[in-house]
Design an enzyme around this catalytic site. Structure first.
Site, short mmCIF file in Angstrom:
data_model
loop_
_atom_site.label_atom_id
_atom_site.label_comp_id
_atom_site.label_asym_id
_atom_site.label_seq_id
_atom_site.Cartn_x
_atom_site.Cartn_y
_atom_site.Cartn_z
N GLY A 86 70.16 29.27 -12.72
CA GLY A 86 71.28 29.47 -11.77
C GLY A 86 71.51 30.85 -11.61
O GLY A 86 71.53 31.54 -10.85
N GLY B 279 68.63 24.09 -15.67
CA GLY B 279 68.42 23.17 -16.75
C GLY B 279 67.32 22.28 -16.22
O GLY B 279 66.38 22.20 -17.32
N LYS C 10 72.84 30.84 -22.93
CA LYS C 10 72.88 29.50 -23.64
C LYS C 10 71.83 29.40 -24.64
O LYS C 10 70.71 29.00 -24.51
CB LYS C 10 72.53 28.55 -22.38
CG LYS C 10 73.54 28.17 -21.20
CD LYS C 10 73.23 27.36 -20.41
CE LYS C 10 74.00 27.35 -19.09
NZ LYS C 10 73.17 26.98 -18.06
N ARG D 283 71.06 27.66 -2.86
CA ARG D 283 70.79 26.22 -2.88
C ARG D 283 71.01 25.59 -1.58
O ARG D 283 70.59 24.59 -1.24
CB ARG D 283 71.57 25.75 -4.04
CG ARG D 283 70.98 25.98 -5.27
CD ARG D 283 71.84 25.60 -6.33
NE ARG D 283 71.01 25.45 -7.53
CZ ARG D 283 71.71 25.58 -8.88
NH1 ARG D 283 73.01 25.54 -9.13
NH2 ARG D 283 70.96 25.59 -10.10
P1 ADP Z 1 70.61 30.93 -16.18
O1 ADP Z 1 71.85 30.22 -15.42
O2 ADP Z 1 69.89 31.84 -15.39
O3 ADP Z 1 69.65 29.85 -17.01
P2 ADP Z 1 72.30 31.55 -18.41
O4 ADP Z 1 73.27 30.66 -17.98
O5 ADP Z 1 71.72 31.30 -19.68
O6 ADP Z 1 71.22 31.87 -17.30
O7 ADP Z 1 73.01 33.15 -18.91
C1 ADP Z 1 73.52 33.85 -17.97
C2 ADP Z 1 74.64 34.81 -18.41
O8 ADP Z 1 73.99 35.36 -19.70
C3 ADP Z 1 74.98 35.60 -17.54
O9 ADP Z 1 76.58 35.32 -16.94
C4 ADP Z 1 75.17 37.09 -18.40
O10 ADP Z 1 76.31 37.72 -18.26
C5 ADP Z 1 74.82 36.36 -19.74
N1 ADP Z 1 74.11 37.54 -20.61
C6 ADP Z 1 73.31 37.93 -20.69
N2 ADP Z 1 73.04 38.70 -21.50
C7 ADP Z 1 74.07 38.64 -22.47
C8 ADP Z 1 74.48 39.24 -23.71
N3 ADP Z 1 73.65 40.18 -24.30
N4 ADP Z 1 75.69 39.01 -24.23
C9 ADP Z 1 76.39 37.96 -23.66
N5 ADP Z 1 76.28 37.40 -22.54
C10 ADP Z 1 74.89 37.83 -21.74
MG MG Z 2 73.64 29.52 -15.98
#
Ligand code: ADP
Ligand code: MG
Length: 407
Positions: free
Chosen positions: A364, A388, A206, A38
């Site tokens: 992110g 987001g 999320k 970023r």
């Molecule tokens: P982004 O920031 O790309 O939108 P999120 O914040 O929603 O993604 O999710 C990222 C997190 O999801 C990572 O820290 C990862 O460890 C977690 N994650 C992925 N798969 C699982 C799972 N099966 N159980 C728990 N956490 C998970």
């Molecule tokens: Mg995230």
């Protein structure tokens, strides 16, 4: 139509103080920036203004300090990274609109940059009260003195109605930064006119936030490949037992509705066929791959957690990605931060790199996942700086920071 940064440059910025809202919200390990994507993405607009002789004042946030000064969330490490990368002088203020910020803003010479301390150290930044946010925006605008201007370039924050994103744009002549412009162009193409097949890969943790996006993609995407934490709500909706995996029970009915609607709308929802199932949430936890029909059982038992998609699922997803002409990816397939549960995320990244599709990565953690797994930005079509924000755009929501600049 929003005014472009180039219009401001053409009007002449030499000697003028220009407030730029940038996205410097980088992940930190103590004071070390672990992914400077970023900062790099913010650099072109800051340098463009400084090269044109502007006195640039950068506003940005880092993390969620909840309106209090908290050294853990100081912008300084991000500001220092900016200073290392920039070919113009960069100074850092120790407050947002206090004495130090005012003194340093006043002392700026043409072509110099000042980074204000984390704007979220001031509780008015995120206030729901228009007057409170307005008061902060007034103080920020005052830093520019006479003849100032504002450039909105923090795509990662445009979905926030915050003082430095929204209110400030009504107090100074406002322009859209090149980063925001490019992000909106790419995402508009993906949402409105994707080359088909259009494949969306969703994961991450999320779950409830992202379900709304899935809702909006049904009928638009040709296939939705689902992994990460959210997949267990889908698997449970199909009657599978998911043990201690992430599960949003109150969303089960919603998810069942999606599965039915998707079938009618011509969007195929592709779920994993196997899962890497671990005894506990730890890098060294015993783990095994289980078919989804039978996650609970085996050596791990009923209390285990699904932490990655399995190899058969990764191969299935990779085939779908290779056949696509547009790919949008948000959310890692597993807990990629731990080696044992990174293979699914790696496989998806490899498939995107190998495909000819126009690819967009939003989120992110998704962006830092691909960088930390050793991929480079150039291997992908577009890595969005907004998590987001990119999701809310795809959901079709109005983005305050975009609206404020004149959509
Ligand atoms: P982004 O920031 O790309 O939108 P999120 O914040 O929603 O993604 O999710 C990222 C997190 O999801 C990572 O820290 C990862 O460890 C977690 N994650 C992925 N798969 C699982 C799972 N099966 N159980 C728990 N956490 C998970
Ligand atoms: Mg995230």
């Amino acid at each position: 139509m929003a005014h472009a940064l180039d219009e401001l440059i053409a009007d002449g910025v030499a000697g003028r103080r220009v407030l730029v809202r940038s996205d410097l919200n980088v992940p930190l390990d103590g004071v070390t920036v672990t992914d400077d994507g970023r900062v790099r993405a913010s650099l072109p607009v800051i340098e463009k203004l400084a090269h044109a002789g502007a006195r640039v004042i950068v506003m940005a946030h880092l993390g969620r300090p909840k309106g209090q000064v908290d050294p853990k969330y100081s912008i300084a490490p991000a500001g220092q990274r900016l200073a290392e990368l920039a070919d113009v002088p960069v100074r850092i203020a120790t407050d947002v609109v206090g004495q130090d910020a005012r003194d340093k803003a006043a002392a700026l010479a043409d072509g110099e940059v000042l980074v204000l301390e984390n704007v979220r150290f001031d509780p008015r930044e995120t206030s729901k009260d228009d007057a409170e946010r307005g008061a902060l925006a007034d103080e920020l605008a005052a830093l520019t003195g006479e003849n100032g201007a504002y450039v909105g370039d923090a795509f990662g924050a445009v979905h926030r109605k915050h003082a430095s994103v929204y209110d400030i744009a009504h107090r100074l002549p406002a322009y859209q930064g090149d980063l925001v412009r490019r992000e909106l162009e790419v995402l508009t193409k993906v949402v409105q006119d994707p080359e088909r097949p259009f494949v969306v890969v969703m994961g991450g943790s999320k779950v409830s936030d992202k379900l709304a996006v899935i809702d909006n993609l049904i009928g638009r995407a040709d296939a939705l490949l689902i992994g990460g934490g959210m997949v267990f709500t889908f698997l449970a909706a199909q009657g599978h037992r998911v043990g201690g995996s992430l599960l949003e029970e109150d969303q089960l009915e919603t998810v069942k509705g999606y599965l039915e609607r998707a079938a009618d709308a011509g969007t195929e929802i592709v779920l994993p066929v196997d899962v890497v199932y671990a005894e506990r949430f730890a890098a060294d936890a015993p783990h095994e791959t289980r078919p989804v029909e039978d996650i609970v059982g085996g050596q791990i038992g009923a209390s285990g957690l699904g932490l990655d998609i399995g190899p058969a699922s990764a191969a299935l997803f990779a085939d779908r990605i290779k056949a696509a002409r547009t790919v949008f990816w948000n959310g890692p397939m597993g807990v990629f931060e731990m080696d044992a549960f990174a293979a699914g995320t790696r496989a998806v990244a490899e498939a995107i790199v190998a495909s000819e599709a126009m690819s967009v990565i939003g989120g992110g953690d998704s962006a830092s996942a691909v960088r930390n797994l050793g991929f480079t930005d150039e291997q992908f079509g577009h890595i969005s700086t907004g998590g987001g924000a990119s999701l809310e755009f795809i959901e079709g929501k109005e983005l305050p920071g975009v609206v404020a600049l004149g959509a």
